[in-house]
Write a protein that holds these residues in place. Structure first.
Motif, mmCIF file in Angstrom:
data_model
loop_
_atom_site.group_PDB
_atom_site.id
_atom_site.type_symbol
_atom_site.label_atom_id
_atom_site.label_comp_id
_atom_site.label_asym_id
_atom_site.label_seq_id
_atom_site.Cartn_x
_atom_site.Cartn_y
_atom_site.Cartn_z
ATOM 1 N N ARG A 72 -8.885 0.378 -8.032
ATOM 2 C CA ARG A 72 -9.198 0.648 -6.643
ATOM 3 C C ARG A 72 -9.323 2.371 -6.382
ATOM 4 N NH1 ARG A 72 -5.439 -1.714 -2.094
ATOM 5 N NH2 ARG A 72 -4.221 -2.547 -3.508
ATOM 6 N N ILE A 88 0.972 -1.157 0.052
ATOM 7 C CA ILE A 88 -0.019 -0.035 -0.008
ATOM 8 C C ILE A 88 0.911 1.251 -0.008
ATOM 9 C CG2 ILE A 88 -1.872 1.125 1.258
ATOM 10 C CD1 ILE A 88 -2.676 -1.365 0.303
ATOM 11 N N HIS A 133 -1.987 4.582 -3.678
ATOM 12 C CA HIS A 133 -3.168 4.287 -3.200
ATOM 13 C C HIS A 133 -3.997 5.283 -2.470
ATOM 14 C CE1 HIS A 133 -0.733 0.492 -4.086
ATOM 15 N NE2 HIS A 133 -1.671 0.476 -4.980
#
Lengths: 333, 333
Positions: free
Chosen positions: A147, A77, A97
């Motif tokens: 995402r 991440i 992210h």
């Protein structure tokens, strides 16, 4: 102790907070190696860069390259710090992210740091939210699996300010509420100036949780006055399960006036391990990864108790658990 | 926060544990000045010497003189460490108020340290008890107002041992029970090797309290792995209100392998102050008292976060209390 280990997320922020706080610039190749070494040790959350003008922070001029490297790891991440809308555009394009936008609770600090009032920072934050949402809806039509980028309000000077002194609790609550109204996915609390103390940490977590509920997620401590781990302990007791830290305490000298180093990653992971929390991070690997810093930044002081004292003889996941069980005493036989 | 501040006793042990852990011997005159400076800062509990053969610990050869000076302060509680009956005789003659006798829970450490098993140390402890009682009954017939000397069982290597590794909880309970049967007034727990971790500290306090009740009184942490204050925090939560500490963390280098310095007095008092505990100690005076060490031991490293970073701008008893009260938020007006 329960057999099920509770998970705690440790985010390595040394590549951002650590490196932007020292005078030298780490060559990009070493940043890549640091990311590799941290990943190999099990670190799965890293704040690797900030998007600020290179003339202000030359240490972060290679943000795009560094992020591109971090993104080669599928399960890592990747977070970037972003102070304004321009930075948010760059961060979105980079593919990170998570975006952390700092919002000072202290007006004096906010003006000194970003030349905006907290209210103006909230406006800027709302614009970032709109940008991210519009990018998301474009992506959604292009690819269903993309995402969603998470937008974190990184409240800073929450526990005190070197310029303003005490920060009223009502101001903290007001900024947290405004950040949520402006679309924050997550509220993070930062002890920017290393002034947090344990009882205060517990009180402020409860205060912000009343406003933010489960959106209050992570804490960012500096170890300026030696209370970083004690403050972390209180935050754990108040349900926080996500913490920032820097390898080798990079970014500030705990032994000089004005010291501002983050909590040391190795010492934090040792404490969490010893208490039975699962971090996924291998301590030996983490300590070995300090070599990258030693090579990249020769002469730069590397801090940390554990790296110097070593693991106690008794310490392994097995030994810790065995010790919990009562055993037959032999000592007075 | 309640308006009534809870009191926490901080015992300065640097004159004993600190000084016996460094190579040099502090001249007696500087020891006197250190006691004066600590007293002036409000410290009312000091462990100022140990009664061991001068050939083993030349740093403590002036124990009688140092104690005599400490006893010139009427309201100062003076403690000496005593490893055997001979030492107890000398300590009694010196007029100290408290005698700490170390008893290792680890057999390996006990043999290495005093060439006796823990069981033999318990026998020796019982003999000290008998000696103190017989001296007390003599004194009682001579002078009705004489204060009874307190005998403290200082359990060492409670949280782990560099030789043995993990120390079984059952051994800790067995030694605590035996020390009480042998006449301990107080049980103190020592993290001799700097291995204690927060969850373990809570567990061991509860374990020993089951055996010793209110006679479990004080904790002695070393800061070898940076957890000294986090461990203190847990001990506070488990009802402990008495802690040992060393000015400037004297007695061991936290940045070298095998470091064994005590928890730093200034940093401990800062944490306690910030949490609303009353120690009676003035932080500015305490920090100023480091000058005695700097002059007496030139070149000796002096540790401590607070002395280097300074007090936060917001920090005063008043500001801390004010901050607790909700205030009108101005930040977004």
């Amino acid at each position: 102790m329960s057999d099920i280990q509770e998970r705690v997320v440790v985010t390595e922020v040394g590549m951002r907070d650590g490196l932007q706080s020292i005078a030298r610039t780490m060559p990009t190749e070493f940043k890549r190696r640091w990311i590799d070494a941290a990943y190999a040790a099990g670190v799965r959350h890293m704040e690797v860069a900030s998007f600020v003008p290179a003339k202000l922070l030359p240490q972060m001029a290679d943000a795009d390259e560094v992020i591109a490297h971090a993104l080669t790891y599928d399960d890592l991440i990747v977070t970037a710090l972003v102070p304004n809308l321009k930075g948010a555009q760059r961060a979105l394009a980079s593919g990170v992210h998570r975006i952390v936008a700092p919002i000072s609770v202290s007006t004096a600090h906010s003006l000194a740091n970003v030349r905006k009032t907290p209210a103006e920072m909230i406006e800027s934050f709302a614009a970032m939210r709109a940008l991210i949402d519009s990018a998301a809806s474009e992506r959604a039509s292009a690819s269903a699996g993309a995402r969603r980028v998470e937008l974190i309000a990184g409240l800073s000077t929450v526990f005190g300010c070197t310029l303003q002194g005490a920060v009223p609790y009502a101001d903290i609550a007001a900024i947290a509420r405004a950040a949520l109204q402006a679309g924050a996915d997550v509220i993070a609390l930062g002890d920017t100036t290393g002034e947090a103390t344990p009882r205060q940490v517990g009180e402020i977590i409860e205060l912000v949780r009343e406003v933010a509920g489960h959106k209050l997620r992570s804490l960012h401590f500096h170890d300026t006055r030696g209370l970083g781990l004690a403050n972390t302990l209180i935050a754990l007791q108040h349900g926080i399960r996500e913490f920032d830290a820097s390898l080798a305490g990079l970014g500030g000298c705990p032994h000089a006036p004005g010291a501002t180093g983050n909590v040391n990653t190795e010492d934090l992971v040792f404490m969490l391990d010893s208490m039975g929390y699962e971090t996924g991070i291998d301590l030996a690997g983490l300590i070995a990864s300090r070599d990258v810093l030693a090579k990249a930044l020769p002469g730069e002081p590397l801090y940390g108790y554990l790296a110097r004292a070593g693991l106690p003889k008794q310490f392994s996941a097995t030994a810790q658990r065995q010790r919990i069980e009562p055993s037959e005493s032999q000592v007075l036989q």
